[in-house]
Design a protein around this motif. Sequence first.
Motif, PDB file in Angstrom:
ATOM      1  N   LEU A 118       0.814  -1.218   0.000  1.00 50.65           N
ATOM      2  CA  LEU A 118       0.000   0.000   0.000  1.00 50.65           C
ATOM      3  C   LEU A 118       0.844   1.264   0.000  1.00 50.65           C
ATOM      4  CD1 LEU A 118      -2.914  -0.727   2.528  1.00 50.65           C
ATOM      5  CD2 LEU A 118      -2.887  -0.981   0.049  1.00 50.65           C
ATOM      6  N   LEU A 119       1.938   1.259   0.783  1.00 49.88           N
ATOM      7  CA  LEU A 119       2.759   2.462   0.934  1.00 49.88           C
ATOM      8  C   LEU A 119       4.225   2.040   1.072  1.00 49.88           C
ATOM      9  CD1 LEU A 119       2.169   5.536   1.169  1.00 49.88           C
ATOM     10  CD2 LEU A 119       2.280   5.269   3.655  1.00 49.88           C
ATOM     11  N   PRO A 120       4.882   1.796  -0.041  1.00 48.07           N
ATOM     12  CA  PRO A 120       6.245   1.218  -0.007  1.00 48.07           C
ATOM     13  C   PRO A 120       7.259   2.049   0.773  1.00 48.07           C
ATOM     14  CG  PRO A 120       5.318   1.098  -2.217  1.00 48.07           C
ATOM     15  CD  PRO A 120       4.380   1.949  -1.422  1.00 48.07           C
ATOM     16  N   GLU A 121       7.065   3.376   0.828  1.00 48.18           N
ATOM     17  CA  GLU A 121       8.062   4.220   1.493  1.00 48.18           C
ATOM     18  C   GLU A 121       7.918   4.245   3.010  1.00 48.18           C
ATOM     19  OE1 GLU A 121       4.848   7.238   0.061  1.00 48.18           O
ATOM     20  OE2 GLU A 121       5.540   5.201  -0.401  1.00 48.18           O
ATOM     21  N   ALA A 122       6.868   3.644   3.539  1.00 43.78           N
ATOM     22  CA  ALA A 122       6.619   3.706   4.980  1.00 43.78           C
ATOM     23  C   ALA A 122       7.406   2.642   5.735  1.00 43.78           C
ATOM     24  CB  ALA A 122       5.132   3.535   5.261  1.00 43.78           C
ATOM     25  N   GLY A 123       7.781   2.970   6.963  1.00 42.72           N
ATOM     26  CA  GLY A 123       8.423   2.022   7.851  1.00 42.72           C
ATOM     27  C   GLY A 123       7.409   1.430   8.808  1.00 42.72           C
ATOM     28  N   PHE A 124       7.914   0.762   9.842  1.00 42.01           N
ATOM     29  CA  PHE A 124       7.024   0.017  10.734  1.00 42.01           C
ATOM     30  C   PHE A 124       7.450   0.133  12.186  1.00 42.01           C
ATOM     31  CE2 PHE A 124       6.739  -2.020   6.607  1.00 42.01           C
ATOM     32  CZ  PHE A 124       5.370  -2.223   6.464  1.00 42.01           C
ATOM     33  N   ILE A 125       6.442   0.235  13.056  1.00 44.14           N
ATOM     34  CA  ILE A 125       6.604   0.076  14.497  1.00 44.14           C
ATOM     35  C   ILE A 125       5.622  -1.027  14.873  1.00 44.14           C
ATOM     36  CG2 ILE A 125       6.399   1.149  16.767  1.00 44.14           C
ATOM     37  CD1 ILE A 125       6.831   3.866  15.362  1.00 44.14           C
ATOM     38  N   THR A 126       6.136  -2.211  15.196  1.00 37.94           N
ATOM     39  CA  THR A 126       5.285  -3.379  15.367  1.00 37.94           C
ATOM     40  C   THR A 126       5.447  -3.997  16.747  1.00 37.94           C
ATOM     41  OG1 THR A 126       6.964  -4.877  14.472  1.00 37.94           O
ATOM     42  CG2 THR A 126       5.438  -3.893  12.898  1.00 37.94           C
ATOM     43  N   GLU A 127       4.373  -4.594  17.245  1.00 33.72           N
ATOM     44  CA  GLU A 127       4.438  -5.221  18.563  1.00 33.72           C
ATOM     45  C   GLU A 127       5.317  -6.461  18.564  1.00 33.72           C
ATOM     46  OE1 GLU A 127       1.760  -6.794  22.287  1.00 33.72           O
ATOM     47  OE2 GLU A 127       0.756  -6.403  20.379  1.00 33.72           O
ATOM     48  N   GLU A 128       5.200  -7.287  17.519  1.00 36.15           N
ATOM     49  CA  GLU A 128       5.906  -8.566  17.511  1.00 36.15           C
ATOM     50  C   GLU A 128       7.251  -8.502  16.809  1.00 36.15           C
ATOM     51  OE1 GLU A 128       4.661 -10.419  19.535  1.00 36.15           O
ATOM     52  OE2 GLU A 128       2.651  -9.550  19.624  1.00 36.15           O
ATOM     53  N   GLY A 129       7.632  -7.336  16.310  1.00 38.85           N
ATOM     54  CA  GLY A 129       8.970  -7.148  15.756  1.00 38.85           C
ATOM     55  C   GLY A 129       9.236  -7.837  14.439  1.00 38.85           C
ATOM     56  N   THR A 130       8.176  -8.136  13.658  1.00 34.25           N
ATOM     57  CA  THR A 130       8.409  -8.791  12.366  1.00 34.25           C
ATOM     58  C   THR A 130       8.937  -7.825  11.325  1.00 34.25           C
ATOM     59  OG1 THR A 130       6.098  -8.421  11.719  1.00 34.25           O
ATOM     60  CG2 THR A 130       6.615 -10.513  12.796  1.00 34.25           C
ATOM     61  N   ALA A 131       8.805  -6.517  11.575  1.00 32.72           N
ATOM     62  CA  ALA A 131       9.385  -5.494  10.697  1.00 32.72           C
ATOM     63  C   ALA A 131       9.829  -4.335  11.569  1.00 32.72           C
ATOM     64  CB  ALA A 131       8.372  -5.030   9.661  1.00 32.72           C
ATOM     65  N   THR A 132      11.043  -3.887  11.389  1.00 30.94           N
ATOM     66  CA  THR A 132      11.593  -2.842  12.250  1.00 30.94           C
ATOM     67  C   THR A 132      12.177  -1.670  11.470  1.00 30.94           C
ATOM     68  OG1 THR A 132      13.711  -4.033  12.335  1.00 30.94           O
ATOM     69  CG2 THR A 132      12.127  -4.478  14.090  1.00 30.94           C
ATOM     70  N   THR A 133      12.057  -1.681  10.154  1.00 30.15           N
ATOM     71  CA  THR A 133      12.586  -0.591   9.339  1.00 30.15           C
ATOM     72  C   THR A 133      11.790   0.681   9.590  1.00 30.15           C
ATOM     73  OG1 THR A 133      13.220  -2.158   7.623  1.00 30.15           O
ATOM     74  CG2 THR A 133      13.137   0.162   6.999  1.00 30.15           C
ATOM     75  N   LYS A 134      12.468   1.779   9.899  1.00 30.52           N
ATOM     76  CA  LYS A 134      11.800   3.051  10.146  1.00 30.52           C
ATOM     77  C   LYS A 134      11.783   3.889   8.873  1.00 30.52           C
ATOM     78  CE  LYS A 134      10.994   2.400  14.517  1.00 30.52           C
ATOM     79  NZ  LYS A 134      11.720   3.131  15.560  1.00 30.52           N
ATOM     80  N   GLY A 135      10.641   4.489   8.598  1.00 35.31           N
ATOM     81  CA  GLY A 135      10.511   5.371   7.454  1.00 35.31           C
ATOM     82  C   GLY A 135      10.952   6.780   7.796  1.00 35.31           C
ATOM     83  N   GLU A 136      11.415   7.523   6.805  1.00 34.36           N
ATOM     84  CA  GLU A 136      11.855   8.897   7.045  1.00 34.36           C
ATOM     85  C   GLU A 136      10.691   9.801   7.428  1.00 34.36           C
ATOM     86  OE1 GLU A 136      14.104  10.539   3.880  1.00 34.36           O
ATOM     87  OE2 GLU A 136      15.640   8.971   3.909  1.00 34.36           O
ATOM     88  N   ARG A 137       9.511   9.532   6.853  1.00 34.27           N
ATOM     89  CA  ARG A 137       8.332  10.348   7.153  1.00 34.27           C
ATOM     90  C   ARG A 137       7.172   9.513   7.680  1.00 34.27           C
ATOM     91  NH1 ARG A 137       5.042  14.493   3.040  1.00 34.27           N
ATOM     92  NH2 ARG A 137       3.340  14.940   4.522  1.00 34.27           N
ATOM     93  N   TYR A 138       6.840   8.433   6.990  1.00 36.05           N
ATOM     94  CA  TYR A 138       5.676   7.634   7.336  1.00 36.05           C
ATOM     95  C   TYR A 138       6.070   6.340   8.035  1.00 36.05           C
ATOM     96  CZ  TYR A 138       3.267  10.677   3.996  1.00 36.05           C
ATOM     97  OH  TYR A 138       2.759  11.769   3.336  1.00 36.05           O
ATOM     98  N   ASN A 139       5.277   5.983   9.049  1.00 31.31           N
ATOM     99  CA  ASN A 139       5.481   4.708   9.744  1.00 31.31           C
ATOM    100  C   ASN A 139       4.128   4.125  10.152  1.00 31.31           C
ATOM    101  OD1 ASN A 139       8.520   4.148  10.364  1.00 31.31           O
ATOM    102  ND2 ASN A 139       8.253   6.352  10.723  1.00 31.31           N
ATOM    103  N   TRP A 140       3.944   2.851   9.820  1.00 27.26           N
ATOM    104  CA  TRP A 140       2.776   2.111  10.276  1.00 27.26           C
ATOM    105  C   TRP A 140       3.018   1.624  11.700  1.00 27.26           C
ATOM    106  CZ3 TRP A 140      -1.409   2.422   7.381  1.00 27.26           C
ATOM    107  CH2 TRP A 140      -1.304   2.547   5.986  1.00 27.26           C
TER     108      TRP A 140
END
Length: 267
Positions: A60-82
């Motif tokens: 949906l939003l390739p440039e966005a990073g992630f803040i996740t409870e279970e840690g399956t994705a940890t990449t931070k986005g420069e502007r957007y984060n899920w």
Amino acid sequence: MNLEQLAQQLNILCRQTGAFIKQEGQTFDRSKIEKKGFNDLVSYVDKEAEKQLVEGLRNLLPEAGFITEEGTATTKGERYNWVIDPLDGTTNFTHSLPVYCVSVGLLDGDKVVLGTVYDPSRDECFWAYQDGGAYLNDTRIHVSDAPALKDGLIATGFPYFDFGLTEQYLQVLGSFMAKSHGIRRMGSAAIDLVYVACGRFEGFFEYNLNPWDVAGGAIIVQEAGGKLSKFTEEGDYVFGREIIASNGHVHHEMQETIAEFWKKGMA
């Protein structure tokens, strides 16, 4: 960015993930529960649900990073984060109590601009986007118009691992019991927030929270006309570990009720 279109796409993804969770719940084996910490449960359902969400959100939003409870994705986005809680209410889920949900919020910098909370047990999809209003499925929702705490039903979450402020917390509960229609503890902060947004609760408060507990639901409260803050001050309620959400009318009373006892515990 078309937030309305993105919200609709997010709703579909959360519904799909929620359907997976509900299906797994029918045959869930409690022996498969893992522990991240004391009373902090996780299951393969949480992990698989998060993987599904991350994969879909990347599309949906390739440039966005992630803040996740279970840690399956940890990449931070420069502007957007899920900000993702794939299964808020894991303890309820593992005990076959049908009060749990999928919760996802989108941060633009440090501001939540979009959120979806999907309850698969009731097939209720709460969603909102910045300046677009809040909805339950296809119906616009608003906070209640109860004018005072004495007219309201209040939700909270009980401490489950940090019991250092238990005495103060019980005093706060006692005060709310005497001032309101009562206290409810659903076991899912995201559910509590969206129930404030649609007028089922007049207010909600809890501490020791994580951003994934509140991000999705917070903007839904905001767009439904509610108010959000920390316990005794304005501030970052997404990352600030504590939150009050209300219909606005009872907010000051809630802050005063909590502050009467809470400051003693923090001193």
